[in-house]
Design a protein around this motif. Sequence first.
Motif, short mmCIF file in Angstrom:
data_model
loop_
_atom_site.label_atom_id
_atom_site.label_comp_id
_atom_site.label_asym_id
_atom_site.label_seq_id
_atom_site.Cartn_x
_atom_site.Cartn_y
_atom_site.Cartn_z
N ASN A 2 24.95 33.43 48.16
CA ASN A 2 23.40 33.90 47.98
C ASN A 2 22.81 34.45 49.11
O ASN A 2 23.41 33.94 50.39
N THR A 4 19.46 35.54 51.84
CA THR A 4 18.05 35.73 51.67
C THR A 4 17.80 36.78 53.01
O THR A 4 18.29 36.87 53.94
N LEU A 90 16.06 43.07 46.14
CA LEU A 90 15.94 41.84 45.05
C LEU A 90 16.48 42.42 44.00
O LEU A 90 17.21 41.94 43.25
N LYS A 93 19.88 43.28 43.58
CA LYS A 93 20.81 42.24 43.73
C LYS A 93 21.70 42.13 45.01
O LYS A 93 22.43 41.54 45.19
N THR A 96 19.21 37.14 47.10
CA THR A 96 18.76 36.17 46.05
C THR A 96 17.30 36.08 46.00
O THR A 96 16.73 35.54 45.19
N ASN A 97 16.66 36.11 47.35
CA ASN A 97 15.55 35.75 47.65
C ASN A 97 15.09 36.37 48.85
O ASN A 97 15.85 36.96 49.96
N LEU A 228 9.74 36.67 37.79
CA LEU A 228 9.68 36.43 39.00
C LEU A 228 8.39 35.69 39.40
O LEU A 228 7.61 35.45 38.95
N LYS A 261 10.44 27.83 45.03
CA LYS A 261 11.59 28.28 44.54
C LYS A 261 11.09 29.88 44.33
O LYS A 261 11.54 30.69 43.50
N ASP A 263 11.10 33.99 44.40
CA ASP A 263 11.97 35.11 44.72
C ASP A 263 11.63 35.93 45.95
O ASP A 263 12.43 36.26 46.49
N LEU A 264 10.23 36.05 46.12
CA LEU A 264 10.00 36.65 47.32
C LEU A 264 8.77 36.02 48.03
O LEU A 264 7.77 35.37 47.08
#
Length: 443
Positions: A2, A4, A90, A93, A96-97, A228, A261, A263-264
């Motif tokens: 993942n 970031t 994001l 892909k 992941t965040n 999201l 958690k 995503d952004l």
Amino acid sequence: MNKTGIIFFPAFDWSLGEFHPEREERLLYTQEQIFEEGIMDLPQVKQYSPGVADLFDVLRTQAIFPDLQQHNLDAHLIAVGSSLVLGNALMKKEITNGFALVRPPGHHSGATVWGNRGFCTLNNEAILINVLRAKYGIKKIAVIDTDVHHGDGTQDIFYHDPNVFYISIHQDGRTIFPGTGFTEEKGGPNAWGSVLNIPLLPGVGDEGFLYALENWIMPAVEAFKPDLIINSAGQDNHFTDPLASMNVTARGYGKITEMIKPDLAVLEGGYAIEGALPYINMAIFLALAGEDYSGVVESQKPQNTEIGGDTIRSFLTDLKRTNEAVRPSWAFRKEPFLPTGDWVYSEKSIYYDTDGFKENRREYIRKCRHCGGTVLMISQKPSAFQKAVLVRIPFEACPDCEQAGYDLAETFQKSEKTVLLQNQRRDQVHFWTDGREVNPFGG
């Protein structure tokens, strides 16, 4: 592995004053500490360079009145553009965040904009959200705003949108700017329940925030089933913040991020420049990256008594009961300029604290069983004797609401100097001045 994403934009050339709390040092101390601690060397970290937003992306979401040329938007466009850089990464892909550490902030900037309020002119998160919807077809987005101030601008933009769930947990508006964000504010006639406000007593700390997240916010988000989650990551709930009265710690912010958690995450407020921001930002970023943040401890200790235990649990239980008991009450109005349908009417007065004036607004929303409904906003800046009109055709508008939007735009372009039509369904923007359609971007 993942990834970031992270992006820094301190906006060196944008200032509200040398000693104003909203200044470039808000990010410089954070940037320095994150590099010194070696966090940028973690294999899962990917740094991006700032970008510049397209003016079309702004006008898809916000009406800048009386025109773009009367605002200095340079730094704001980069703050928005940097958020979009991470949003695009994001969607592709690549990450992941991500965490957009940008200024100026944005969540007090609403659907109509006459100036700067709450240090905000453009709404970074709202513009980001609508770009993701228009460009990538994202359907449902939840915004969790953890700034100590109610994000009245973000709420304003999405108040009539059933596909954006706006949640704000903040210090009670009776005790702090902007004086909004109460339980009865739950969304418009076609989006009732799409807004959740949790106004907290001054003095609430980690325990209260985490209890509200676990027992109220996250269950509501899970029921909404968003594609999201965006965290409007204000950091002025910290116990050292000079503009607020809460007791959250840096590790508390890490745990909040771990529970949400997102995503952004996009930076909003937070003005304890040395004593809090480097620690909070590091805890948030470590939580996003899946790293241990338990060792992030501020040099200062809380001095004020924290409201917690049975007191905060009882308070939140009663507040939730109050929220659930609120029922909608709409005022319908017929006007000669309104197309067919039932139109809900409301009025709003918006204070621009930075520039010291009020905007008065009349709103008409077409009640609809099929979509978010056409929105008409007749906005006036009384101090300058200026009036302008925003017509919004929503994403996924039904044919009747789309036609109503066109009819309103045609009517008002004949009688008003400034008219903006946002056709979000077809991803179009039209601007009229003095009855002529013009290119609002210049050239």
